[in-house]
Write an enzyme that holds these catalytic residues in place. Structure first.
Site, PDB file in Angstrom:
ATOM      1  N   LYS A 107     -79.957 -90.960  59.261  1.00  0.00           N
ATOM      2  CA  LYS A 107     -79.059 -90.562  60.358  1.00  0.00           C
ATOM      3  C   LYS A 107     -78.869 -91.696  61.359  1.00  0.00           C
ATOM      4  CE  LYS A 107     -79.720 -85.640  59.819  1.00  0.00           C
ATOM      5  NZ  LYS A 107     -80.554 -84.500  60.159  1.00  0.00           N
ATOM      6  N   LYS A 189     -74.838 -86.556  47.126  1.00  0.00           N
ATOM      7  CA  LYS A 189     -74.956 -85.108  46.900  1.00  0.00           C
ATOM      8  C   LYS A 189     -73.803 -84.380  47.577  1.00  0.00           C
ATOM      9  CE  LYS A 189     -77.686 -84.644  51.037  1.00  0.00           C
ATOM     10  NZ  LYS A 189     -78.543 -83.841  51.845  1.00  0.00           N
ATOM     11  N   LYS A 192     -71.752 -80.995  53.614  1.00  0.00           N
ATOM     12  CA  LYS A 192     -70.776 -80.334  54.482  1.00  0.00           C
ATOM     13  C   LYS A 192     -69.775 -81.335  55.044  1.00  0.00           C
ATOM     14  CE  LYS A 192     -73.708 -76.681  56.290  1.00  0.00           C
ATOM     15  NZ  LYS A 192     -74.861 -77.416  56.812  1.00  0.00           N
TER      16      LYS A 192
HETATM   17  P1  AMP Z   1     -77.841 -78.191  55.528  1.00  0.00           P
HETATM   18  O1  AMP Z   1     -76.471 -77.988  54.920  1.00  0.00           O
HETATM   19  O2  AMP Z   1     -78.251 -79.630  55.547  1.00  0.00           O
HETATM   20  O3  AMP Z   1     -78.021 -77.470  56.813  1.00  0.00           O
HETATM   21  O4  AMP Z   1     -78.858 -77.540  54.494  1.00  0.00           O
HETATM   22  C1  AMP Z   1     -78.968 -76.150  54.284  1.00  0.00           C
HETATM   23  C2  AMP Z   1     -79.730 -75.874  53.003  1.00  0.00           C
HETATM   24  O5  AMP Z   1     -78.960 -76.275  51.863  1.00  0.00           O
HETATM   25  C3  AMP Z   1     -81.050 -76.650  52.902  1.00  0.00           C
HETATM   26  O6  AMP Z   1     -82.000 -75.822  52.272  1.00  0.00           O
HETATM   27  C4  AMP Z   1     -80.716 -77.827  52.025  1.00  0.00           C
HETATM   28  O7  AMP Z   1     -81.840 -78.298  51.314  1.00  0.00           O
HETATM   29  C5  AMP Z   1     -79.690 -77.211  51.070  1.00  0.00           C
HETATM   30  N1  AMP Z   1     -78.749 -78.230  50.545  1.00  0.00           N
HETATM   31  C6  AMP Z   1     -77.788 -78.903  51.245  1.00  0.00           C
HETATM   32  N2  AMP Z   1     -77.100 -79.736  50.432  1.00  0.00           N
HETATM   33  C7  AMP Z   1     -77.643 -79.605  49.189  1.00  0.00           C
HETATM   34  C8  AMP Z   1     -77.364 -80.185  47.897  1.00  0.00           C
HETATM   35  N3  AMP Z   1     -76.380 -81.047  47.714  1.00  0.00           N
HETATM   36  N4  AMP Z   1     -78.139 -79.792  46.848  1.00  0.00           N
HETATM   37  C9  AMP Z   1     -79.131 -78.872  47.011  1.00  0.00           C
HETATM   38  N5  AMP Z   1     -79.434 -78.290  48.184  1.00  0.00           N
HETATM   39  C10 AMP Z   1     -78.698 -78.636  49.261  1.00  0.00           C
END
Ligand code: AMP
Length: 327
Positions: A107, A189, A192
């Site tokens: 970040k 990966k 969002k």
């Molecule tokens: P975030 O979108 O970063 O707030 O993550 C929310 C949840 O989604 C967390 O448990 C992350 O580990 C999971 N997550 C986000 N992006 C991925 C991805 N590309 N593959 C697997 N898990 C993901």
């Protein structure tokens, strides 16, 4: 216990990595799932979109099948004890270990203008979220593995210094291995905010889904039957396993093994099945988003459950820490 930041549209990575496990866990455990709005402030200080994003995360979780009657589905900022526990845990977290965290370093690289203390102590706040409910299992994607290891360190330090209050939390997935859903172009990966044409969002319209899948990276196919699948091909098969019928996946596996696979056909099939999978979720989320009164009820009900659990834990914490001066 787990959380998702309201920083944009949910995608298949969120679904595979986290939500799919939430849906099974809600039948088996006492669950707390939150919209991590405070976490989003570490990277998204502009709050003009925040309310819409919080509503969207709630609606999309419910549209995926999460039942607010069965779990506590709440907003992080509605549970004020989070801030108190975060403060105590900050005294047990060291600057050096926080600076070494991979997500912190990423970040900082992405946004060197805003290296705030909240960003540095992100894993501390996350630990507070988890242990506020004395949670044991944390359904998350692979990107969160290191944060969970840090959570265990903070918990062990707390328990060692003040007495056994918290169980050690661990990353949880029914299928054992933590999941990482790579982007469709084979780099990084699904996310969002980055790489939007290579990420499938739960809000994507049918045509856009087909278009993104057709653009997914492939190659001219194997020539030797023993060829292992490259990551980007394995990823397409991984996505197929989620949304396609078993015999369909088998057919393409056999084609691959016999070096006769046609990736155009495979992607067409995947695109159609992905539309079948995503479009009901998208429609349902739209209906829920239109019903603000319902969302308000969900948030209130969730906050009540989460606050009850948090209050009980904080009594134990203050007592253990010797912060109780009346008796
Ligand atoms: P975030 O979108 O970063 O707030 O993550 C929310 C949840 O989604 C967390 O448990 C992350 O580990 C999971 N997550 C986000 N992006 C991925 C991805 N590309 N593959 C697997 N898990 C993901």
């Amino acid at each position: 216990m787990s959380g998702i930041r309201p920083t944009g549209f949910l995608h298949l990575g969120n679904y595979f990595g986290a939500i799919r496990n939430y849906l099974r866990m809600q039948e088996d455990f006492d669950c707390f799932f939150m919209v991590a709005d405070l976490h989003s402030l570490t990277t998204h200080p502009d709050t003009r979109e925040l309310k819409a994003n919080v509503h969207r995360v709630l609606a999309e979780n419910i549209a995926c099948g999460l039942d607010p009657g069965k779990v506590a589905l709440y907003c992080q900022s509605h549970v004020h004890e989070t801030a108190e526990l975060y403060l105590y845990l900050n005294m047990l977290a060291y600057k050096g270990e926080l600076e070494k965290t991979t997500t912190f370093k990423d970040k900082v690289r992405l946004n060197p203008e805003n290296v705030n203390a909240g960003l540095l102590t992100y894993p501390v706040l996350q630990t507070a979220d988890i242990i506020l409910h004395r949670a044991k299992y944390v359904p998350v994607g692979k990107d969160q593995e290191q944060h969970l290891e840090m959570a265990r360190n903070f918990v062990n330090r707390f328990n060692h210094r003040y007495g056994e209050v918290f169980p050690e939390p661990q990353a949880f997935n029914y299928n054992q291995e933590l999941v990482k859903v790579p982007s469709l172009d084979g780099t990084g990966k699904m996310s969002k905010s980055e790489n939007q044409m290579a990420t499938l969002y739960l809000a994507d319209e049918d045509e856009l889904i087909r278009k993104k899948v057709m653009k997914a990276k492939t190659d001219s196919g194997p020539v030797d039957p023993e060829t292992p699948k490259p990551d980007y091909i394995e990823n397409l098969f991984g996505l197929m396993r989620l949304v396609c019928a078993e015999d369909v996946v088998k057919k393409f596996e056999t084609d691959y093994a016999q070096c006769s696979i046609r990736y155009g056909d495979m992607k067409k099939q995947l695109g159609e099945d992905m539309v079948q999978f995503i479009s009901p979720i998208r429609q349902k989320a739209k209906d829920i988003l239109d019903n603000e009164e319902y969302l308000k009820q969900v948030m209130e009900q969730g906050a009540e459950k989460a606050n009850r659990s948090a209050a009980a834990t904080m009594l134990l914490v203050r007592e253990a820490m010797g912060l109780n001066y009346y008796h």
